[in-house]
Design an enzyme around this catalytic site. Structure first.
Site, mmCIF file in Angstrom:
data_model
loop_
_atom_site.group_PDB
_atom_site.id
_atom_site.type_symbol
_atom_site.label_atom_id
_atom_site.label_comp_id
_atom_site.label_asym_id
_atom_site.label_seq_id
_atom_site.Cartn_x
_atom_site.Cartn_y
_atom_site.Cartn_z
ATOM 1 N N VAL A 71 4.075 -13.544 -49.716
ATOM 2 C CA VAL A 71 4.769 -12.146 -49.387
ATOM 3 C C VAL A 71 6.484 -11.502 -49.803
ATOM 4 O O VAL A 71 6.451 -10.471 -49.145
ATOM 5 C CB VAL A 71 4.010 -11.980 -48.758
ATOM 6 C CG1 VAL A 71 3.619 -10.242 -47.444
ATOM 7 C CG2 VAL A 71 2.188 -12.293 -49.203
ATOM 8 N N CYS A 72 6.601 -12.434 -48.234
ATOM 9 C CA CYS A 72 8.300 -12.248 -47.315
ATOM 10 C C CYS A 72 9.188 -11.770 -48.350
ATOM 11 O O CYS A 72 9.754 -10.984 -48.598
ATOM 12 C CB CYS A 72 8.489 -13.079 -46.687
ATOM 13 S SG CYS A 72 7.587 -13.595 -45.181
ATOM 14 N N ALA A 73 9.519 -13.256 -49.850
ATOM 15 C CA ALA A 73 9.930 -13.103 -51.510
ATOM 16 C C ALA A 73 9.800 -11.635 -51.939
ATOM 17 O O ALA A 73 10.541 -10.678 -52.525
ATOM 18 C CB ALA A 73 9.942 -13.513 -51.880
#
Length: 171
Positions: free
Chosen positions: A59-61
Site C-alpha cells: 500500500v505504501c508503494a
C-alpha cells in the site's frame, strides 16, 4: 490519543495532529544521500506531506507511486514522503519504481521521530510500534495546514483526489 486500525485492530497514535489553519510544525528527516532536511528547506512552496509506515509494503508503494504520478506535474508543489525506511531502501525503491521527479522527496525518520510525533502519526503500540501511521497533510506556501487526512485503516490508501485538490487550491 488518536486511534486508527491495522487490519481491524486498534492502535494508538502519539502526538498532536495539526488541524487546518494551524502553523505546520517543523521536523527533520534524512534523504537518500544521508543529508538531513527540514520543512524550512521547502519554504515558499506548497507541500504535500505523506506519512507512510514503510515503502516496502504494497500500500505504501502504491501510494508513493500515485503521488509521484498525480503531483509531479503540478508546478510549485513538492511532495515529501516520510517513512521509517532506511535511506538506502528508499533509494532502491525509487530506482526500481522509476521515481525520479524533483518534486517528490523521500525522507527517513530512522534517526529522529520528530515528524511522526509533531504530526500525531507516531504509532505507540502494536506490531508497527515506532513507525508512522498513514496520513496526508497539505501545507500552503506559508506552512499553514490546509488539509489533513489520518487514514483510519493503515492498510488502505488515502483520498488522492482530495489531497491534490487541496494542493491546487493552496497555490
Amino acid at each position: 490519543m488518536t486511534k486508527v486500525t491495522l487490519k481491524g485492530n486498534p492502535v494508538q497514535l502519539e502526538g498532536k495532529i495539526p488541524s487546518p489553519g494551524d502553523k505546520a510544525p517543523d521536523f527533520k528527516a534524512i534523504k537518500q544521500d544521508l543529508s538531513e532536511f527540514s520543512l524550512k528547506d521547502y519554504a515558499g512552496k506548497v507541500k504535500i506531506l505523506v506519512a507512510v509506515p514503510s515503502l516496502d509494503t504494497s500500500v505504501c508503494a502504491l501510494e508513493t507511486k500515485a503521488f509521484n504520478e498525480k503531483a509531479a506535474g503540478i508546478s510549485g508543489v513538492t511532495t515529501l514522503v516520510i517513512s521509517g525506511d532506511l535511506p538506502f531502501a528508499m533509494g532502491r525503491f525509487c530506482s526500481t519504481e522509476g521515481i525520479n521527479s524533483p518534486n517528490l522527496v523521500t525522507g527517513s525518520q530512522y534517526r529522529d521521530f520528530s515528524f511522526s510525533k509533531a504530526y500525531g502519526t507516531h504509532i505507540a503500540d502494536g506490531p508497527l510500534k515506532g513507525l508512522s501511521a498513514r496520513a496526508v497533510f497539505v501545507l500552503d506556501k506559508s506552512d499553514t495546514v490546509r488539509y489533513v487526512e489520518i487514514v483510519p485503516e493503515i492498510t488502505t490508501e488515502p483520498n488522492y483526489t482530495a489531497a491534490i485538490a487541496a494542493a491546487n487550491a493552496a497555490l
